[in-house]
Enzyme design. Sequence first.
Site, mmCIF file in Angstrom:
data_model
loop_
_atom_site.group_PDB
_atom_site.id
_atom_site.type_symbol
_atom_site.label_atom_id
_atom_site.label_comp_id
_atom_site.label_asym_id
_atom_site.label_seq_id
_atom_site.Cartn_x
_atom_site.Cartn_y
_atom_site.Cartn_z
ATOM 1 N N ASN A 101 -2.789 24.628 9.626
ATOM 2 C CA ASN A 101 -3.153 23.807 8.469
ATOM 3 C C ASN A 101 -3.762 22.473 8.899
ATOM 4 O O ASN A 101 -3.389 21.908 9.926
ATOM 5 C CB ASN A 101 -1.921 23.573 7.584
ATOM 6 C CG ASN A 101 -1.353 24.883 7.081
ATOM 7 O OD1 ASN A 101 -2.029 25.906 7.158
ATOM 8 N ND2 ASN A 101 -0.133 24.867 6.594
ATOM 9 N N ASP A 103 -3.744 19.883 6.684
ATOM 10 C CA ASP A 103 -3.331 18.982 5.591
ATOM 11 C C ASP A 103 -2.382 17.876 5.996
ATOM 12 O O ASP A 103 -2.013 17.037 5.175
ATOM 13 C CB ASP A 103 -2.723 19.812 4.449
ATOM 14 C CG ASP A 103 -1.528 20.672 4.903
ATOM 15 O OD1 ASP A 103 -0.844 20.308 5.883
ATOM 16 O OD2 ASP A 103 -1.286 21.714 4.263
ATOM 17 N N HIS A 118 -6.263 23.956 14.033
ATOM 18 C CA HIS A 118 -7.565 23.884 13.358
ATOM 19 C C HIS A 118 -7.959 22.461 12.993
ATOM 20 O O HIS A 118 -8.817 22.250 12.141
ATOM 21 C CB HIS A 118 -7.556 24.799 12.124
ATOM 22 C CG HIS A 118 -7.440 26.253 12.490
ATOM 23 N ND1 HIS A 118 -7.098 27.244 11.603
ATOM 24 C CD2 HIS A 118 -7.630 26.880 13.680
ATOM 25 C CE1 HIS A 118 -7.079 28.417 12.228
ATOM 26 N NE2 HIS A 118 -7.391 28.223 13.488
ATOM 27 N N CYS A 177 -22.027 7.507 12.760
ATOM 28 C CA CYS A 177 -21.392 6.684 13.791
ATOM 29 C C CYS A 177 -22.151 5.351 13.852
ATOM 30 O O CYS A 177 -23.377 5.339 13.995
ATOM 31 C CB CYS A 177 -21.446 7.398 15.135
ATOM 32 S SG CYS A 177 -20.974 6.321 16.508
ATOM 33 N N ASN A 243 7.099 35.422 4.308
ATOM 34 C CA ASN A 243 5.837 35.566 3.545
ATOM 35 C C ASN A 243 6.152 36.428 2.329
ATOM 36 O O ASN A 243 6.856 37.426 2.459
ATOM 37 C CB ASN A 243 4.784 36.260 4.436
ATOM 38 C CG ASN A 243 3.374 36.101 3.919
ATOM 39 O OD1 ASN A 243 3.117 36.242 2.730
ATOM 40 N ND2 ASN A 243 2.442 35.803 4.818
ATOM 41 N N PRO A 244 5.657 36.076 1.160
ATOM 42 C CA PRO A 244 5.913 36.945 0.003
ATOM 43 C C PRO A 244 5.194 38.287 0.100
ATOM 44 O O PRO A 244 5.573 39.249 -0.574
ATOM 45 C CB PRO A 244 5.395 36.134 -1.193
ATOM 46 C CG PRO A 244 4.606 35.013 -0.639
ATOM 47 C CD PRO A 244 4.940 34.840 0.806
ATOM 48 N N ALA A 261 8.211 30.099 1.141
ATOM 49 C CA ALA A 261 8.702 29.272 2.255
ATOM 50 C C ALA A 261 9.702 28.208 1.792
ATOM 51 O O ALA A 261 10.706 27.964 2.458
ATOM 52 C CB ALA A 261 7.516 28.601 2.942
HETATM 53 N N1 APR Z 1 5.386 30.859 1.081
HETATM 54 C C1 APR Z 1 5.037 31.573 2.182
HETATM 55 N N2 APR Z 1 3.896 32.254 2.291
HETATM 56 C C2 APR Z 1 3.042 32.228 1.260
HETATM 57 C C3 APR Z 1 3.326 31.517 0.069
HETATM 58 C C4 APR Z 1 4.564 30.819 0.007
HETATM 59 N N3 APR Z 1 4.923 30.111 -1.085
HETATM 60 N N4 APR Z 1 2.293 31.665 -0.781
HETATM 61 C C5 APR Z 1 1.398 32.451 -0.155
HETATM 62 N N5 APR Z 1 1.839 32.806 1.065
HETATM 63 C C6 APR Z 1 1.166 33.614 2.098
HETATM 64 C C7 APR Z 1 0.202 34.659 1.575
HETATM 65 O O1 APR Z 1 0.893 35.863 1.248
HETATM 66 C C8 APR Z 1 -0.736 34.846 2.771
HETATM 67 O O2 APR Z 1 -0.262 35.852 3.657
HETATM 68 O O3 APR Z 1 0.365 32.741 2.870
HETATM 69 C C9 APR Z 1 -0.679 33.496 3.478
HETATM 70 C C10 APR Z 1 -1.952 32.691 3.401
HETATM 71 O O4 APR Z 1 -2.969 33.338 4.115
HETATM 72 P P1 APR Z 1 -4.413 32.687 4.283
HETATM 73 O O5 APR Z 1 -4.888 32.201 2.974
HETATM 74 O O6 APR Z 1 -5.278 33.661 4.998
HETATM 75 O O7 APR Z 1 -4.129 31.392 5.191
HETATM 76 P P2 APR Z 1 -4.002 31.284 6.781
HETATM 77 O O8 APR Z 1 -3.391 32.512 7.356
HETATM 78 O O9 APR Z 1 -3.362 29.989 7.056
HETATM 79 O O10 APR Z 1 -5.531 31.243 7.185
HETATM 80 C C11 APR Z 1 -5.866 31.034 8.535
HETATM 81 O O11 APR Z 1 -8.175 30.826 7.941
HETATM 82 O O12 APR Z 1 -10.051 30.039 6.782
HETATM 83 C C12 APR Z 1 -9.196 29.833 7.817
HETATM 84 O O13 APR Z 1 -9.074 27.837 8.934
HETATM 85 C C13 APR Z 1 -8.511 28.491 7.825
HETATM 86 O O14 APR Z 1 -6.450 27.889 8.946
HETATM 87 C C14 APR Z 1 -7.054 28.823 8.056
HETATM 88 C C15 APR Z 1 -7.121 30.204 8.652
#
Ligand code: APR
Length: 274
Positions: A101, A103, A118, A177, A243-244, A261
């Site tokens: 993340n 953020d 990232h 810059c 993960n849900p 989470a």
């Molecule tokens: N608690 C836990 N998990 C959750 C929740 C929650 N409340 N809500 C959603 N999820 C899960 C979803 O089921 C999904 O598997 O979080 C996951 C989010 O997946 P992505 O949207 O693909 O995010 P991420 O895996 O972090 O993406 C990786 O992709 O675009 C790039 O750079 C960006 O860092 C990012 C990378």
Amino acid sequence: MLDPSLRQRLQQTKNITVFTGAGISAESGIPTFRERFTGLWANTDPQEVATPEAFRADPQRVWDWHVHLAGTVRRAAPNAGHRAIARLQEAVGRVTVITQNIDDLHHAAGSRDVLELHGNLFRLAPFVDEEALFAGERGPLICHLCGGYALRDDCDPYAGREDLACLRLEAGPVPRCPACGALLRPDIVWFGEPLDPHVLGAAFEAADACDALICVGSSLEVEPAASIPYRAIRRGAVVIEINPAPTSLTEHADAGIQGNASAVLPELFREVWG
Ligand code: APR
């Protein structure tokens, strides 16, 4: 939540890695990337806003998209999941947090030594136009201020760090810059860009050295980050996924806990570490 033998194995661990993705921040109000209707990439083609090619073609459009995202992220606060991880760092000897993340919510929750694979949305970096460089349009004069390839040969040697620090990701023209004129961009990893080798190396080391890895809220669809939990599995670490929705990791993990989470992490940590 866990069967007793797994709980006992976790209690004996001394070195834990927590690996997080967008799901951990979903309950703070930040959209994930790949969820079908609500994910950022459900409504926007990442090739148009999150690649160096997109920035080269239309820097203002890419900047504006990130300003909009930053607005959402600035309004978000860490949730119970981020806070539980920060408390775990206090309670257990060694805990490394690796996040995909951008953020900054792990820091905001009080976690230390977070490996941001990232990057971070709130840092700026010079845009290095490799295409122009390879085309020989300019020589690789390195700007002492932003660290990028200077656009101007008369790169200002007297510009101070504070000139760069006062620039932020905010609405308006894409900043440059003050020393060399290079366009600035958010210091995050866009598609097609390499990860910082030091951060990635440290993350691989943490995954190789830990005796337990907890993977929270990632679809595990983006490499090389996605390989991190599998490195821990290969080394015989206990791997728990939260993960849900199921992912490619679920069937390989010692436990796949389906849930959000912010609810699961505090309860899991209470159950195992009291
Ligand atoms: N608690 C836990 N998990 C959750 C929740 C929650 N409340 N809500 C959603 N999820 C899960 C979803 O089921 C999904 O598997 O979080 C996951 C989010 O997946 P992505 O949207 O693909 O995010 P991420 O895996 O972090 O993406 C990786 O992709 O675009 C790039 O750079 C960006 O860092 C990012 C990378």
